[in-house]
Design a protein around this motif. Structure first.
Motif, PDB file in Angstrom:
ATOM      1  N   PHE A 107       0.822  -1.198   0.000  1.00  0.00           N
ATOM      2  CA  PHE A 107       0.000   0.000   0.000  1.00  0.00           C
ATOM      3  C   PHE A 107       0.860   1.254   0.000  1.00  0.00           C
ATOM      4  N   ASN A 108       0.348   2.285  -0.624  1.00  0.00           N
ATOM      5  CA  ASN A 108       1.007   3.586  -0.587  1.00  0.00           C
ATOM      6  C   ASN A 108       0.483   4.446   0.555  1.00  0.00           C
ATOM      7  N   HIS A 109      -0.762   4.185   0.968  1.00  0.00           N
ATOM      8  CA  HIS A 109      -1.383   4.969   2.029  1.00  0.00           C
ATOM      9  C   HIS A 109      -2.252   4.054   2.886  1.00  0.00           C
ATOM     10  N   ALA A 110      -2.395   4.419   4.153  1.00  0.00           N
ATOM     11  CA  ALA A 110      -3.246   3.647   5.072  1.00  0.00           C
ATOM     12  C   ALA A 110      -4.237   4.578   5.750  1.00  0.00           C
ATOM     13  N   CYS A 111      -5.489   4.153   5.805  1.00  0.00           N
ATOM     14  CA  CYS A 111      -6.544   4.870   6.520  1.00  0.00           C
ATOM     15  C   CYS A 111      -7.101   3.922   7.573  1.00  0.00           C
ATOM     16  N   ILE A 112      -6.551   3.995   8.774  1.00  0.00           N
ATOM     17  CA  ILE A 112      -6.921   3.104   9.866  1.00  0.00           C
ATOM     18  C   ILE A 112      -7.933   3.817  10.756  1.00  0.00           C
ATOM     19  N   LEU A 113      -9.020   3.141  11.075  1.00  0.00           N
ATOM     20  CA  LEU A 113     -10.076   3.750  11.876  1.00  0.00           C
ATOM     21  C   LEU A 113      -9.497   4.506  13.066  1.00  0.00           C
ATOM     22  N   ALA A 114      -9.837   5.794  13.160  1.00  0.00           N
ATOM     23  CA  ALA A 114      -9.312   6.659  14.227  1.00  0.00           C
ATOM     24  C   ALA A 114     -10.067   6.405  15.523  1.00  0.00           C
ATOM     25  N   ARG A 129      -1.815  14.075  -1.727  1.00  0.00           N
ATOM     26  CA  ARG A 129      -0.941  12.904  -1.549  1.00  0.00           C
ATOM     27  C   ARG A 129      -1.248  11.776  -2.545  1.00  0.00           C
ATOM     28  N   ILE A 130      -2.443  11.774  -3.145  1.00  0.00           N
ATOM     29  CA  ILE A 130      -2.867  10.643  -3.967  1.00  0.00           C
ATOM     30  C   ILE A 130      -2.390  10.825  -5.401  1.00  0.00           C
ATOM     31  N   LYS A 131      -1.584   9.868  -5.872  1.00  0.00           N
ATOM     32  CA  LYS A 131      -1.062   9.888  -7.241  1.00  0.00           C
ATOM     33  C   LYS A 131      -1.643   8.710  -8.027  1.00  0.00           C
ATOM     34  N   ASN A 132      -1.611   8.851  -9.342  1.00  0.00           N
ATOM     35  CA  ASN A 132      -2.143   7.801 -10.212  1.00  0.00           C
ATOM     36  C   ASN A 132      -1.474   6.457  -9.925  1.00  0.00           C
ATOM     37  N   GLY A 133      -2.283   5.425  -9.690  1.00  0.00           N
ATOM     38  CA  GLY A 133      -1.756   4.092  -9.414  1.00  0.00           C
ATOM     39  C   GLY A 133      -1.537   3.794  -7.948  1.00  0.00           C
ATOM     40  N   ASP A 134      -1.643   4.788  -7.079  1.00  0.00           N
ATOM     41  CA  ASP A 134      -1.472   4.551  -5.636  1.00  0.00           C
ATOM     42  C   ASP A 134      -2.548   3.600  -5.122  1.00  0.00           C
ATOM     43  N   ARG A 135      -2.167   2.778  -4.152  1.00  0.00           N
ATOM     44  CA  ARG A 135      -3.120   1.880  -3.498  1.00  0.00           C
ATOM     45  C   ARG A 135      -3.353   2.356  -2.070  1.00  0.00           C
ATOM     46  N   ILE A 136      -4.630   2.471  -1.719  1.00  0.00           N
ATOM     47  CA  ILE A 136      -5.023   2.973  -0.408  1.00  0.00           C
ATOM     48  C   ILE A 136      -5.721   1.862   0.364  1.00  0.00           C
ATOM     49  N   TRP A 137      -5.239   1.610   1.563  1.00  0.00           N
ATOM     50  CA  TRP A 137      -5.812   0.560   2.422  1.00  0.00           C
ATOM     51  C   TRP A 137      -6.656   1.220   3.499  1.00  0.00           C
ATOM     52  N   GLN A 138      -7.946   0.920   3.501  1.00  0.00           N
ATOM     53  CA  GLN A 138      -8.845   1.355   4.567  1.00  0.00           C
ATOM     54  C   GLN A 138      -9.180   0.147   5.434  1.00  0.00           C
ATOM     55  N   VAL A 139      -9.021   0.296   6.739  1.00  0.00           N
ATOM     56  CA  VAL A 139      -9.324  -0.804   7.643  1.00  0.00           C
ATOM     57  C   VAL A 139     -10.127  -0.258   8.823  1.00  0.00           C
ATOM     58  N   ALA A 140     -11.217  -0.967   9.148  1.00  0.00           N
ATOM     59  CA  ALA A 140     -12.092  -0.544  10.248  1.00  0.00           C
ATOM     60  C   ALA A 140     -12.453  -1.751  11.096  1.00  0.00           C
ATOM     61  N   PHE A 141     -12.720  -1.514  12.378  1.00  0.00           N
ATOM     62  CA  PHE A 141     -13.075  -2.593  13.286  1.00  0.00           C
ATOM     63  C   PHE A 141     -14.183  -2.098  14.207  1.00  0.00           C
ATOM     64  N   GLY A 142     -15.031  -3.034  14.634  1.00  0.00           N
ATOM     65  CA  GLY A 142     -16.155  -2.633  15.467  1.00  0.00           C
ATOM     66  C   GLY A 142     -16.797  -3.816  16.154  1.00  0.00           C
ATOM     67  N   SER A 143     -17.910  -3.550  16.806  1.00  0.00           N
ATOM     68  CA  SER A 143     -18.580  -4.540  17.645  1.00  0.00           C
ATOM     69  C   SER A 143     -18.883  -5.801  16.859  1.00  0.00           C
ATOM     70  N   GLY A 144     -18.858  -6.891  17.612  1.00  0.00           N
ATOM     71  CA  GLY A 144     -19.178  -8.181  16.973  1.00  0.00           C
ATOM     72  C   GLY A 144     -18.276  -9.351  17.356  1.00  0.00           C
ATOM     73  N   PHE A 145     -16.976  -9.373  17.275  1.00  0.00           N
ATOM     74  CA  PHE A 145     -16.125  -8.278  16.859  1.00  0.00           C
ATOM     75  C   PHE A 145     -15.763  -8.446  15.378  1.00  0.00           C
ATOM     76  N   LYS A 146     -15.685  -7.336  14.637  1.00  0.00           N
ATOM     77  CA  LYS A 146     -15.411  -7.406  13.208  1.00  0.00           C
ATOM     78  C   LYS A 146     -14.191  -6.565  12.859  1.00  0.00           C
ATOM     79  N   CYS A 147     -13.478  -7.014  11.829  1.00  0.00           N
ATOM     80  CA  CYS A 147     -12.405  -6.218  11.236  1.00  0.00           C
ATOM     81  C   CYS A 147     -12.531  -6.357   9.723  1.00  0.00           C
ATOM     82  N   ASN A 148     -12.660  -5.239   9.019  1.00  0.00           N
ATOM     83  CA  ASN A 148     -12.866  -5.252   7.570  1.00  0.00           C
ATOM     84  C   ASN A 148     -11.845  -4.362   6.879  1.00  0.00           C
ATOM     85  N   SER A 149     -11.406  -4.815   5.708  1.00  0.00           N
ATOM     86  CA  SER A 149     -10.437  -4.064   4.915  1.00  0.00           C
ATOM     87  C   SER A 149     -10.941  -3.878   3.494  1.00  0.00           C
TER      88      SER A 149
END
Length: 507
Positions: free
Chosen positions: A410-417, A467-487
């Motif tokens: 990944f070029n960028h990460a967006c992890i649940l704040a 920050r976002i350039k052509n071809g960049d890969r962005i990883w979004q990951v979130a977690f919550g009740s259940g318990f769940k983790c999704n990407s």
């Protein structure tokens, strides 16, 4: 099922000198022992590795078959010369061959799964009069009369170490003395943030409400009748044939679940537009009691909502910002500790709130570990995967397995704040640099934990800073009740400059 070994962290707290009693004048301290994320380097569950490769093979079938068919067709055509076609083929034969090739191409394109494109997205920024500092939060909480001194002190300590800044947003009705929060209060808040995000999205994309065929709305706690999705349909006057869905009770990870549902629906309705809305009503989740495990959400959750426009129409690729590449969902609800780690309950006095267990960091770590282990084969370079398997096959006894470098995927990460502590633990275990964590930390500081919309404020931060350039890969990951983790992993289809509308750009 064998239980995974618990991991703990220790902290020595200095309390100074005793002022009274038999130990007066003595130095006094105590040690806090808390659960922490599991060590990602200690073991790898091959079940999730196998699952990841299963996803990869199932998604690659069509792309593996096409080259084989083209090679076979090319070999067969090489047996013929131009003279063979010119002398032996009549016009009807030529038209038949062209029609057959066109039919084959049509069938292949029809059977090949369509890509899902993120045309654009928008995040809502509440008005300035709803801004609240940490000092004002404590002052209003004290004046509300809802909390005793111990509860005020607990919230003060939690805010001090939260990573949250002094410009987040909260509705003032939650601090009103002797006022019971009503369903109307929750509807008014969620309506404001949902409608605001959708209006900004329509303004940015020039899409009209009648163009929307699919609507998916997610909110963790506020689930009304009519539903929140019906509120959106009514407000914007969508067409009568709209396919609307409302996801409730699925926590902070529900935003990616909503994206997954919209993706599947777009396969059933090719050429349609799907609107996904992620929101949370802080008003309705506010806890007016004194239980520490139920006070934590008060300290972290803030107002916010996001709206995303998705399409599977191939021509929309040229106007879209991102293409969805991978989406992996992990659930740990079959484990009792995970299931009970975050839940809505009432305290001894009947006051409702979200209870956060002391085990949440640990069970969240196990869910994250399972999720990225499954995601790895889909995103990691072949060299890293070979290194991983070579190490696993030939490693010495009791040696730690090689954990692939996810920064190469990944070029960028967006992890649940979620909180500063959670972000610190994830950065440490995945060995991420400050650059990868910047969007998450800045979002936590500026907007707080906006639940399932948090990862979109983070992507908006990256866009606002070019920050976002052509071809960049962005990883979004979130977690919550259940318990769940999704990407979910997105690929940028162009250089994304500063948008005209952004929660990070002041008017």
């Amino acid at each position: 099922m064998a239980m995974e070994q618990e991991q703990f962290s220790t902290e020595i707290v200095n309390r100074g000198l005793e002022n009274s009693g038999p130990n007066a004048g003595s130095f006094y301290f105590y040690v806090k022992v808390r659960p922490r994320l599991p060590d990602f380097l200690s073991s790898v569950n091959l079940k999730y590795v196998k699952l990841g490769y299963g996803y990869m093979l199932s998604h690659s079938f069509y792309f593996l078959v096409a080259p084989v068919l083209l090679v076979i067709l090319g070999v067969e055509l090489r047996k013929f010369t131009w003279e063979d076609f010119h002398q032996k083929c009549e016009l009807t034969d030529a038209l038949f061959i062209v029609g057959l090739l066109g039919l084959i191409l049509y069938i292949y394109l029809d059977l090949t799964p369509r890509s899902t494109y993120l045309v654009d997205f928008a995040c809502y920024r509440p008005p300035n009069e709803l801004k609240i500092s940490k000092e004002e939060f404590i002052e209003l909480a004290r004046k509300s009369g809802s909390f005793n001194d111990a509860a005020i002190e607990f919230q003060q300590r939690a805010l001090k170490n939260s990573g949250i800044g002094n410009e987040t947003y909260l509705p003032r009705v939650i601090f009103s003395p002797n006022q019971k929060i009503t369903l109307k209060d929750g509807r008014e808040e969620v309506g404001e943030i949902m409608f605001g995000a959708i209006k900004d999205l329509f303004a940015a994309t020039k899409i009209k409400p009648k163009d929307i065929r699919i609507l998916v709305v997610n909110s963790g706690l506020l689930n009304t009748t009519p539903s929140l999705s019906s509120m959106v349909v009514n407000h914007f006057k969508f067409n009568h044939n709209i396919h609307s869905f409302n996801l409730g009770g699925m926590g902070c990870a529900a935003g990616i679940i909503a994206i997954d549902l919209a993706k599947d629906l777009l396969l059933a309705y090719p050429g349609a537009y799907a609107l996904v809305v992620s929101a949370e009503a802080v008003t309705y989740s506010w806890y007016k009691g004194n239980e520490p495990d139920m006070l934590l959400p008060n300290c972290f959750f803030r107002m916010g909502a996001s709206a995303m426009l998705l399409s599977s129409f191939r021509l929309d690729r040229w106007r879209s910002k991102y293409e969805l590449k991978q989406l992996v969902r992990t659930s740990k609800a079959m484990d009792n500790r995970s299931f009970q780690s975050i839940h809505l309950r009432e305290d001894a006095e009947g006051r409702q709130g979200i209870s956060v267990s002391k085990d949440v960091i640990e069970v969240g770590g196990h869910a994250l570990k399972a999720n990225i282990t499954t995601l790895g084969p889909l995103v990691l370079p072949v060299s890293e995967q070979l290194h991983f398997f070579t190490n696993m096959l030939f490693k010495k006894e009791k040696a730690k397995p090689y954990i692939p470098d996810y920064k190469l995927a990944f070029n960028h990460a967006c992890i649940l704040a979620a909180s500063k502590k959670v972000l610190d633990e994830i950065q440490k275990n995945l060995e991420l640099t400050e650059e990868y964590m910047e969007a998450s930390r800045k979002t936590l500081e500026r907007f707080g934990n906006t639940s399932s919309s948090s990862i979109w404020y983070e992507l908006a931060y990256l866009e606002a800073n070019s920050r976002i350039k052509n071809g960049d890969r962005i990883w979004q990951v979130a977690f919550g009740s259940g318990f769940k983790c999704n990407s979910v992993v997105w690929k940028a289809l162009r250089n994304v400059g500063k948008p005209k509308l952004s929660p990070w750009i002041e008017d």
